[in-house]
Design a protein around this motif. Sequence first.
Motif, PDB file in Angstrom:
ATOM      1  N   ALA A  73       8.494  17.909  -9.663  1.00 22.01           N
ATOM      2  CA  ALA A  73       8.274  17.796 -11.107  1.00 22.01           C
ATOM      3  C   ALA A  73       8.619  19.085 -11.826  1.00 22.01           C
ATOM      4  O   ALA A  73       9.195  19.072 -12.924  1.00 22.01           O
ATOM      5  N   ASP A  79      12.712  14.039 -18.439  1.00 25.03           N
ATOM      6  CA  ASP A  79      12.596  12.600 -18.177  1.00 25.03           C
ATOM      7  C   ASP A  79      12.140  12.330 -16.750  1.00 25.03           C
ATOM      8  O   ASP A  79      11.250  11.509 -16.504  1.00 25.03           O
ATOM      9  N   ASP A  80      12.761  13.021 -15.784  1.00 21.83           N
ATOM     10  CA  ASP A  80      12.374  12.811 -14.387  1.00 21.83           C
ATOM     11  C   ASP A  80      10.968  13.321 -14.123  1.00 21.83           C
ATOM     12  O   ASP A  80      10.214  12.716 -13.339  1.00 21.83           O
ATOM     13  N   SER A  82       8.495  13.354 -16.275  1.00 19.66           N
ATOM     14  CA  SER A  82       7.591  12.350 -16.835  1.00 19.66           C
ATOM     15  C   SER A  82       7.460  11.154 -15.900  1.00 19.66           C
ATOM     16  O   SER A  82       6.371  10.607 -15.708  1.00 19.66           O
ATOM     17  N   ARG A  83       8.590  10.728 -15.317  1.00 16.77           N
ATOM     18  CA  ARG A  83       8.553   9.596 -14.385  1.00 16.77           C
ATOM     19  C   ARG A  83       7.689   9.921 -13.166  1.00 16.77           C
ATOM     20  O   ARG A  83       6.887   9.090 -12.718  1.00 16.77           O
ATOM     21  N   LEU A  84       7.828  11.125 -12.619  1.00 18.85           N
ATOM     22  CA  LEU A  84       7.032  11.525 -11.462  1.00 18.85           C
ATOM     23  C   LEU A  84       5.545  11.565 -11.796  1.00 18.85           C
ATOM     24  O   LEU A  84       4.702  11.172 -10.983  1.00 18.85           O
ATOM     25  N   ASP A  86       4.052   9.756 -14.158  1.00 23.45           N
ATOM     26  CA  ASP A  86       3.618   8.368 -14.316  1.00 23.45           C
ATOM     27  C   ASP A  86       3.406   7.704 -12.958  1.00 23.45           C
ATOM     28  O   ASP A  86       2.437   6.954 -12.760  1.00 23.45           O
ATOM     29  N   GLU A  87       4.312   7.952 -12.009  1.00 23.04           N
ATOM     30  CA  GLU A  87       4.168   7.370 -10.672  1.00 23.04           C
ATOM     31  C   GLU A  87       2.905   7.878  -9.988  1.00 23.04           C
ATOM     32  O   GLU A  87       2.184   7.119  -9.331  1.00 23.04           O
ATOM     33  N   HIS A  88       2.643   9.166 -10.132  1.00 22.79           N
ATOM     34  CA  HIS A  88       1.421   9.720  -9.538  1.00 22.79           C
ATOM     35  C   HIS A  88       0.174   9.136 -10.180  1.00 22.79           C
ATOM     36  O   HIS A  88      -0.785   8.763  -9.490  1.00 22.79           O
TER      37      HIS A  88
END
Length: 381
Positions: A73, A79-80, A82-84, A86-88
Motif C-alpha cells: 500500500a 487508486d491501488d 485504496s483498493r488494498l 478496502d480489501e483489508h
Amino acid sequence: MPPSELMPIGVFARRSGLTSSALRFYADSGLLRPAETDPVSGYRYYRPDQVARAVALRRLRAIGMPLTAVGAALDAGPDDASRLIDEHLAKVLGDAAAARREAALLKSSLADVPSRPIAALKGPVLADAVEQVLTATVREPGLPVLGGLRLEVTPEAVTLTATDRYRLSTRTLVPAEPTTATWAGTVDGEELRTSAAEIRRSPLVRLETTPHALRIRRTDRDDLHCGLLSEEFPDHRLMLASLGEATTRATVAKTLFLRALEDHPGEWATLRLTDHGMSVLPPGDDHPGASLPAAVTGQALSISFELTTLYPAVSTALGADVMLDLRGPDQPATIRSADRGDLTTVAMPIKQEDPPHDRHSHHPRPDHGGHRPRRHGGPGG
C-alpha cells in the motif's frame, strides 16, 4: 543532505507518532529505512519528507493491516492503495462477523437449554424491518441497550423497536405462520445487523430463544445466533401511549422531501407548515430554503429537527408519501407512511435557545448566532 536538515530518531518518532522501537523494527523490515545511519554510533537519522510515509505506515498498522500488505500500500499509487485498504477492511469485517456468530453460538451452547420457538417470518421482510428500525440505534458507552433492538412477540404480531433517546422507530410484522408464543427481549443490534444479509436470502426464518441468544433457523442453511442484552430497554410503550393528538398533519412526497434534506445547507432544519404547503428552512436568512407541495391540515407550525434525526426517519418510511403528525414545536413528531402504517418513527425536535424574532410567525427558528440548539427530552427516556 546537510546534517542540520536530518532528524534524530527521537525527534522523528515524535513527529510521526511512532515509537523509537517501532521505527527500528520498520527499518529492519525494510518498510521505513532511515536516511542515514552513523557508522560509529549507529544513530539513525530521517529526512522531513519521510514523515508522511511514517504517518501512513502508523495508520495502516492501526487498522490491523499485515506488514506485507502495508508495504504494498505504501509503494502503490492512490487508486491501488485504496483498493488494498478496502480489501483489508472487507476481510476484517468478515472475520468480525464470523467471530460474532461463533460467540453467540458458543454462549447459546453453554446454557445447555433447548431453544424455544417463538415465531416464523418471511426472511426478506424481517431483514428489511431490521435495517429500517436499526437506524434509530446509537453506540453510547455505558448504555449498550441503545444499540439494541427490542423484539416483542404475540400471537398476532412481531414488533421491532429501537431508540437512541431522540428518535424511536418501531415496525410491526405479521407472523408467516400461526403462533401461540408471547415473548420479549432485546437483541444485540450489531449482531442482528450483521445477520441481516443472510436473513434476506432465506424465504422463511424461524425465531427461537435461549436464555442468552436469539436463534434464527433457516431451511437448508446454518442457524444464525444473536446475543440478548440484559439491560432494561427504555419504556417506549409508555411514551407512545402518552403522545397527544396531532394538531398539525402534513402529507408530502417522500422523494421531494429527501431531496430537500439532501440539498439542505445546515446541520438542522426548520419545517414551516401552513395551508399553502411545507417549507424546509435553513438556520439563517441567507438561503431561501425549499418549498414543497404538501397537504397540510390543522394549525400553522414551525418545528426544527437535527438532520441526523429527521433524514433517517423520512428515508426509512414505507411508500411514496410521508405523513407527519405534529403536536407543537417542543413535542414528539410522528413520521410514517401515508398509506402503510406498519413502520412508525417518533422524532424529537430541537429546542432553540433564545431564538431571534421570526418576522413571519411566532414560532421559534434556529439560532442565527451559531449556538447549537438543544434537544427536548427524548422518546427513549
